[in-house]
Write a protein that holds these residues in place. Structure first.
Motif, PDB file in Angstrom:
ATOM      1  N   GLN A   1     -12.704  21.380  76.860  1.00 50.26           N
ATOM      2  CA  GLN A   1     -13.143  22.772  76.732  1.00 50.26           C
ATOM      3  C   GLN A   1     -12.201  23.741  77.453  1.00 50.26           C
ATOM      4  O   GLN A   1     -11.799  23.509  78.587  1.00 50.26           O
ATOM      5  CB  GLN A   1     -14.556  22.927  77.314  1.00 50.26           C
ATOM      6  CG  GLN A   1     -15.159  24.309  77.119  1.00 50.26           C
ATOM      7  CD  GLN A   1     -16.629  24.356  77.524  1.00 50.26           C
ATOM      8  OE1 GLN A   1     -17.206  23.336  77.920  1.00 50.26           O
ATOM      9  NE2 GLN A   1     -17.244  25.510  77.407  1.00 50.26           N
TER      10      GLN A   1
ATOM     11  N   ASP B   1     -13.238  29.813  76.315  1.00 48.25           N
ATOM     12  CA  ASP B   1     -14.513  29.256  75.867  1.00 48.25           C
ATOM     13  C   ASP B   1     -15.415  29.094  77.087  1.00 48.25           C
ATOM     14  O   ASP B   1     -15.303  28.113  77.823  1.00 48.25           O
ATOM     15  CB  ASP B   1     -14.300  27.923  75.164  1.00 48.25           C
ATOM     16  CG  ASP B   1     -15.601  27.299  74.655  1.00 48.25           C
ATOM     17  OD1 ASP B   1     -16.674  27.907  74.856  1.00 48.25           O
ATOM     18  OD2 ASP B   1     -15.530  26.209  74.070  1.00 48.25           O
ATOM     19  N   THR B   2     -16.298  30.051  77.279  1.00 46.33           N
ATOM     20  CA  THR B   2     -17.206  30.016  78.427  1.00 46.33           C
ATOM     21  C   THR B   2     -18.604  29.551  78.042  1.00 46.33           C
ATOM     22  O   THR B   2     -19.544  29.691  78.832  1.00 46.33           O
ATOM     23  CB  THR B   2     -17.294  31.407  79.079  1.00 46.33           C
ATOM     24  OG1 THR B   2     -17.759  32.350  78.105  1.00 46.33           O
ATOM     25  CG2 THR B   2     -15.933  31.849  79.602  1.00 46.33           C
ATOM     26  N   SER B   3     -18.743  28.994  76.833  1.00 51.28           N
ATOM     27  CA  SER B   3     -20.056  28.546  76.390  1.00 51.28           C
ATOM     28  C   SER B   3     -20.595  27.487  77.346  1.00 51.28           C
ATOM     29  O   SER B   3     -19.845  26.694  77.921  1.00 51.28           O
ATOM     30  CB  SER B   3     -19.977  27.985  74.963  1.00 51.28           C
ATOM     31  OG  SER B   3     -19.088  26.890  74.884  1.00 51.28           O
ATOM     32  N   GLY B   4     -21.928  27.511  77.518  1.00 53.43           N
ATOM     33  CA  GLY B   4     -22.562  26.591  78.443  1.00 53.43           C
ATOM     34  C   GLY B   4     -22.309  26.934  79.902  1.00 53.43           C
ATOM     35  O   GLY B   4     -22.547  26.103  80.782  1.00 53.43           O
ATOM     36  N   GLY B   5     -21.809  28.152  80.153  1.00 52.29           N
ATOM     37  CA  GLY B   5     -21.529  28.559  81.521  1.00 52.29           C
ATOM     38  C   GLY B   5     -20.245  27.994  82.097  1.00 52.29           C
ATOM     39  O   GLY B   5     -20.046  28.010  83.313  1.00 52.29           O
ATOM     40  N   PHE B   6     -19.330  27.534  81.234  1.00 53.34           N
ATOM     41  CA  PHE B   6     -18.085  26.920  81.701  1.00 53.34           C
ATOM     42  C   PHE B   6     -17.179  27.979  82.326  1.00 53.34           C
ATOM     43  O   PHE B   6     -16.871  28.996  81.703  1.00 53.34           O
ATOM     44  CB  PHE B   6     -17.371  26.248  80.528  1.00 53.34           C
ATOM     45  CG  PHE B   6     -16.139  25.479  80.905  1.00 53.34           C
ATOM     46  CD1 PHE B   6     -16.217  24.378  81.729  1.00 53.34           C
ATOM     47  CD2 PHE B   6     -14.892  25.847  80.415  1.00 53.34           C
ATOM     48  CE1 PHE B   6     -15.072  23.653  82.072  1.00 53.34           C
ATOM     49  CE2 PHE B   6     -13.758  25.132  80.741  1.00 53.34           C
ATOM     50  CZ  PHE B   6     -13.845  24.030  81.570  1.00 53.34           C
TER      51      PHE B   6
ATOM     52  N   ARG C   1     -16.119  27.167  66.311  1.00 52.52           N
ATOM     53  CA  ARG C   1     -15.766  27.839  67.562  1.00 52.52           C
ATOM     54  C   ARG C   1     -14.243  27.951  67.721  1.00 52.52           C
ATOM     55  O   ARG C   1     -13.715  29.012  68.034  1.00 52.52           O
ATOM     56  CB  ARG C   1     -16.391  27.087  68.739  1.00 52.52           C
ATOM     57  CG  ARG C   1     -16.192  27.738  70.089  1.00 52.52           C
ATOM     58  CD  ARG C   1     -17.124  27.142  71.133  1.00 52.52           C
ATOM     59  NE  ARG C   1     -17.371  25.728  70.903  1.00 52.52           N
ATOM     60  CZ  ARG C   1     -18.588  25.176  70.937  1.00 52.52           C
ATOM     61  NH1 ARG C   1     -19.647  25.910  71.186  1.00 52.52           N
ATOM     62  NH2 ARG C   1     -18.748  23.884  70.739  1.00 52.52           N
TER      63      ARG C   1
ATOM     64  N   ASP D   1     -16.049  18.669  68.918  1.00 51.75           N
ATOM     65  CA  ASP D   1     -17.283  18.197  68.284  1.00 51.75           C
ATOM     66  C   ASP D   1     -17.005  17.700  66.872  1.00 51.75           C
ATOM     67  O   ASP D   1     -17.501  16.645  66.459  1.00 51.75           O
ATOM     68  CB  ASP D   1     -18.328  19.319  68.245  1.00 51.75           C
ATOM     69  CG  ASP D   1     -18.858  19.677  69.624  1.00 51.75           C
ATOM     70  OD1 ASP D   1     -18.622  18.908  70.579  1.00 51.75           O
ATOM     71  OD2 ASP D   1     -19.499  20.736  69.752  1.00 51.75           O
TER      72      ASP D   1
ATOM     73  N   GLU E   1     -16.584  19.324  84.912  1.00 49.58           N
ATOM     74  CA  GLU E   1     -17.646  19.786  84.010  1.00 49.58           C
ATOM     75  C   GLU E   1     -16.994  20.272  82.721  1.00 49.58           C
ATOM     76  O   GLU E   1     -15.780  20.437  82.652  1.00 49.58           O
ATOM     77  CB  GLU E   1     -18.448  20.925  84.631  1.00 49.58           C
ATOM     78  CG  GLU E   1     -17.644  22.182  84.895  1.00 49.58           C
ATOM     79  CD  GLU E   1     -18.477  23.316  85.460  1.00 49.58           C
ATOM     80  OE1 GLU E   1     -18.239  24.472  85.093  1.00 49.58           O
ATOM     81  OE2 GLU E   1     -19.381  23.034  86.285  1.00 49.58           O
ATOM     82  N   GLY E   2     -17.829  20.497  81.715  1.00 56.31           N
ATOM     83  CA  GLY E   2     -17.328  20.981  80.431  1.00 56.31           C
ATOM     84  C   GLY E   2     -17.503  19.941  79.336  1.00 56.31           C
ATOM     85  O   GLY E   2     -17.792  18.769  79.600  1.00 56.31           O
ATOM     86  N   ARG E   3     -17.329  20.388  78.088  1.00 57.23           N
ATOM     87  CA  ARG E   3     -17.480  19.481  76.956  1.00 57.23           C
ATOM     88  C   ARG E   3     -16.338  18.467  76.929  1.00 57.23           C
ATOM     89  O   ARG E   3     -15.180  18.808  77.128  1.00 57.23           O
ATOM     90  CB  ARG E   3     -17.508  20.260  75.630  1.00 57.23           C
ATOM     91  CG  ARG E   3     -18.802  21.014  75.397  1.00 57.23           C
ATOM     92  CD  ARG E   3     -18.881  21.507  73.952  1.00 57.23           C
ATOM     93  NE  ARG E   3     -17.668  22.227  73.585  1.00 57.23           N
ATOM     94  CZ  ARG E   3     -17.435  23.505  73.887  1.00 57.23           C
ATOM     95  NH1 ARG E   3     -18.325  24.196  74.576  1.00 57.23           N
ATOM     96  NH2 ARG E   3     -16.318  24.086  73.515  1.00 57.23           N
TER      97      ARG E   3
END
Length: 203
Positions: free
Chosen positions: A16, A24-29, A62, A132, A157-159
């Motif tokens: 990510q 890409d800050t999705s999910g609070g990254f 995305r 994904d 952390e992160g995808r």
């Protein structure tokens, strides 16, 4: 065409936001931009060689939206003419139109549509990022090759490209190199499902 996945990864497998803190800050990254300190001329040359093998590009929604926002305006970058000109496909059940021409939206049974694209003549159908999507197509047995650029950093952390529950996959190394900036560049061909054994059995 050959389906090739190209991913930037941290040492702990995060894919990510490699290019900027706000990519890409999705999910609070909040730890994006981790790849940039390790970029160097050698890797940029290699990335250009890879891009030169592409006959089409495949994205998840995305990543597509990020690329479509940025690359049309980066006219002075040497990669821009190729990225902007190649046929592009985006897998999405929510997009209804795509402004980054030429783009075709794939919805519904994406693996079946990708399998059809692979049957067309050509060289690489490349997935850039889009972890994904890459993971789902790997599970479907459609990915032929992985090109991984692994940065010497742990972000914690992160995808991830391969999270818990990812499909078991066997790979055969094709090449490996380390760039001056510390990137470990590894290329694998996908060979199917893993084999398992017991150490020392039959010795």
């Amino acid at each position: 065409m050959k389906l090739v996945v190209q991913e930037f990864l941290t040492l702990d497998g995060v894919s990510q936001g490699p290019g900027a803190p706000d990519e890409d800050t999705s999910g609070g990254f909040t730890r994006g931009g981790w790849f940039v300190p390790h970029l160097d001329e050698e890797f940029e040359r290699l990335a250009g060689e890879w891009l030169g093998e592409a006959d089409a590009l495949l994205f998840g929604r995305r990543t597509y939206e990020n690329f479509a926002r940025d690359w049309p305006t980066m006219t002075d970058h040497p990669f821009a003419p190729v990225l902007n000109g190649l046929p592009k496909y985006v897998a999405s059940n929510t997009l209804t139109e795509a402004s980054w021409d030429p783009t075709t939206i794939l919805s519904g049974d994406v693996p079946a549509q990708v399998a059809e694209l692979k049957r067309r003549p050509g060289r690489d159908l490349q997935i850039h990022g889009s972890a994904d999507l890459a993971r789902s197509l790997l599970a479907a047995g459609l990915v032929d090759e992985l090109r991984l650029a692994i940065a010497p950093v742990v972000v914690g952390e992160g995808r991830r490209l391969f999270p818990e529950g990812a499909a078991p996959t066997a790979l055969r190394p094709l090449s490996t190199r380390t760039t001056p900036g510390g990137l470990s560049v590894q290329i694998f061909t996908v060979t199917g499902r893993p084999e398992y054994g017991t150490y020392g059995a039959g010795a």
